[in-house]
Scaffold this active site. Structure first.
Site, PDB file in Angstrom:
ATOM      1  N   SER A  39     -14.171   8.045  21.998  1.00  0.00           N
ATOM      2  CA  SER A  39     -13.236   8.729  21.103  1.00  0.00           C
ATOM      3  C   SER A  39     -13.914   9.446  19.944  1.00  0.00           C
ATOM      4  O   SER A  39     -13.317  10.328  19.335  1.00  0.00           O
ATOM      5  CB  SER A  39     -12.225   7.726  20.533  1.00  0.00           C
ATOM      6  OG  SER A  39     -12.884   6.688  19.821  1.00  0.00           O
ATOM      7  N   ASP A 332      -9.419   7.308  10.050  1.00  0.00           N
ATOM      8  CA  ASP A 332      -8.509   6.251  10.463  1.00  0.00           C
ATOM      9  C   ASP A 332      -9.306   4.941  10.515  1.00  0.00           C
ATOM     10  O   ASP A 332     -10.455   4.911  10.078  1.00  0.00           O
ATOM     11  CB  ASP A 332      -7.807   6.612  11.785  1.00  0.00           C
ATOM     12  CG  ASP A 332      -8.739   6.647  12.998  1.00  0.00           C
ATOM     13  OD1 ASP A 332      -9.883   6.158  12.890  1.00  0.00           O
ATOM     14  OD2 ASP A 332      -8.335   7.162  14.052  1.00  0.00           O
ATOM     15  N   HIS A 335     -12.550   5.875  12.966  1.00  0.00           N
ATOM     16  CA  HIS A 335     -13.240   7.152  13.142  1.00  0.00           C
ATOM     17  C   HIS A 335     -13.527   7.849  11.814  1.00  0.00           C
ATOM     18  O   HIS A 335     -12.690   7.826  10.907  1.00  0.00           O
ATOM     19  CB  HIS A 335     -12.398   8.074  14.028  1.00  0.00           C
ATOM     20  CG  HIS A 335     -12.027   7.446  15.340  1.00  0.00           C
ATOM     21  ND1 HIS A 335     -10.818   6.812  15.534  1.00  0.00           N
ATOM     22  CD2 HIS A 335     -12.715   7.342  16.501  1.00  0.00           C
ATOM     23  CE1 HIS A 335     -10.774   6.347  16.778  1.00  0.00           C
ATOM     24  NE2 HIS A 335     -11.905   6.644  17.377  1.00  0.00           N
TER      25      HIS A 335
END
Length: 374
Positions: A39, A332, A335
């Site tokens: 991600s 977040d 990340h």
């Protein structure tokens, strides 16, 4: 193998023109970049999967491309580290593999195969639903090349791949969504940290060599960051203020040390190729320890999230993120913000060996490259 990727002849004509002309005075520093990862670098491959790990909704992408925000599927408020690295190489934003099978997209400068929640091990991330593991990302790359081989002369394709860059960002989820989740995975009961790192590197090496066997010769291999410093881990409330979870970081370092040694090994065994180790662990530690000099004020709290440190629940649809996003290190609970990713990209691009070992990305692009002639 059977070619499963169907792309229009018009698109492939564009590809041939681009490849044959990439030795012009305005050519990028490499002919293309192919991204394998999780991600941290996913650009939308998870959008259509049955997965909890998705970022195709606002406020993700709130700062993407400035005046035209778009939740592309990037787990960021804007661009990722590979987006910035591509810019420095002269490579445009790369399409996710999931899109190129359905749309008339130019892939002459590369493709992004990364998938959120994926890892080196196939089972990693299954707690979040569907994902494309490292193994399957390599297969998708092979499918892409299968179609190229039907439309390009062998010599031109070979030179094109030799001048392309493989960027690999894997291993984070093998800890976050595997080893560090004893309630869902048994790996921490079966393997001690050293053995688990050995298993990861063994599989990692296999996939890197699989990619190399397909023609790529330049590899940027990113370390795992200090996972004990992400807001989610800090939010558990067992860590003193201003500190990271050293026990988690110590486990991650075992993998990173093996990865750096693997780079030395591969450079010795395959002199026709170049492998570099991006020490993102060291870079993140530097940013956290000296955050003010880099313009950051907050390193332990997410800009967008819910709960303690805004990190116990991920950034939800239509949530209100912090307004001063460039002052936050984390977007977040897991990340980084695009402000951090831009710094990380610049350091591995032309920084010292402490950031990218044994040479940086810019220096790597100048090695082993063969020019095509019109």
């Amino acid at each position: 193998m059977e070619c499963l990727l169907v792309i229009s002849m018009t698109l492939w004509s564009m590809l041939l023109v681009h490849v044959s002309a990439y030795n012009s005075s305005t050519r990028p520093l490499c002919s293309a970049m192919f991204i394998f990862g999780d991600s941290l670098v996913d650009s939308g491959n998870n959008n259509k999967l049955h997965s909890i790990a998705k970022a195709n909704y606002m406020p993700y992408g709130i700062d993407f491309l400035g005046d035209h925000p778009s939740p592309t599927g990037r787990f960021s408020n804007g661009k990722t580290v590979t987006d910035f690295l591509g810019e420095m190489l002269g490579i445009p934003l790369l399409p996710p593999f999931a899109d190129i099978t359905e749309q008339n997209i130019d892939i002459s400068r590369g493709v992004n195969f990364a998938s959120a929640s994926s890892g080196i091990l196939d089972e990693t991330g299954r707690n979040l639903g569907e994902r494309i593991s490292f193994r399957h990302q390599v297969r998708n790359f092979e499918r892409t090349l299968c179609q190229m081989k039907t439309l390009m002369e062998d010599e031109k394709l070979s030179h094109y791949l030799e001048n392309s860059l493989a960027t690999v960002v894997h291993g984070n989820n093998d800890y976050l969504n595997n080893y560090l989740m004893p309630g869902f995975y048994n790996t921490s009961f079966v393997y001690n940290p050293n053995k688990f790192a050995d298993i990861l590197i063994e599989n990692y090496k296999k996939y890197i060599l699989d990619i190399r066997s397909l023609g790529l010769r330049k590899f940027f291999l990113a370390a795992i960051g200090p996972l004990g410093c992400v807001p989610y881990q800090i939010s558990k409330g067992m860590i003193p203020p201003g500190q990271c979870d050293s026990s988690i970081n110590n486990i991650v370092v075992l993998f990173n040390n093996l990865l750096r040694s693997l780079v030395d090994q591969l450079n010795t065994e395959y002199p026709d190729s170049t492998f570099v180790y991006g020490d993102t662990y060291n870079i993140f530690n530097e940013l956290i320890e000296d955050q003010n000099s880099y313009g950051f004020n907050v390193s332990d709290t997410a800009c967008c999230g819910i709960g303690r440190n805004k990190a116990q629940i991920i950034c939800l649809p239509m949530a209100n993120p912090c307004p001063n996003r460039d002052q936050y290190m984390f977007w977040d609970p897991f990340h980084p913000t695009q402000a951090v990713d831009k710094i990380v990209a610049s350091k591995v691009f032309d920084g010292p060996p402490s950031a990218c070992y044994p040479i940086n990305v810019l220096q790597m692009t100048q090695k082993h490259g063969k020019k095509l002639h019109n």
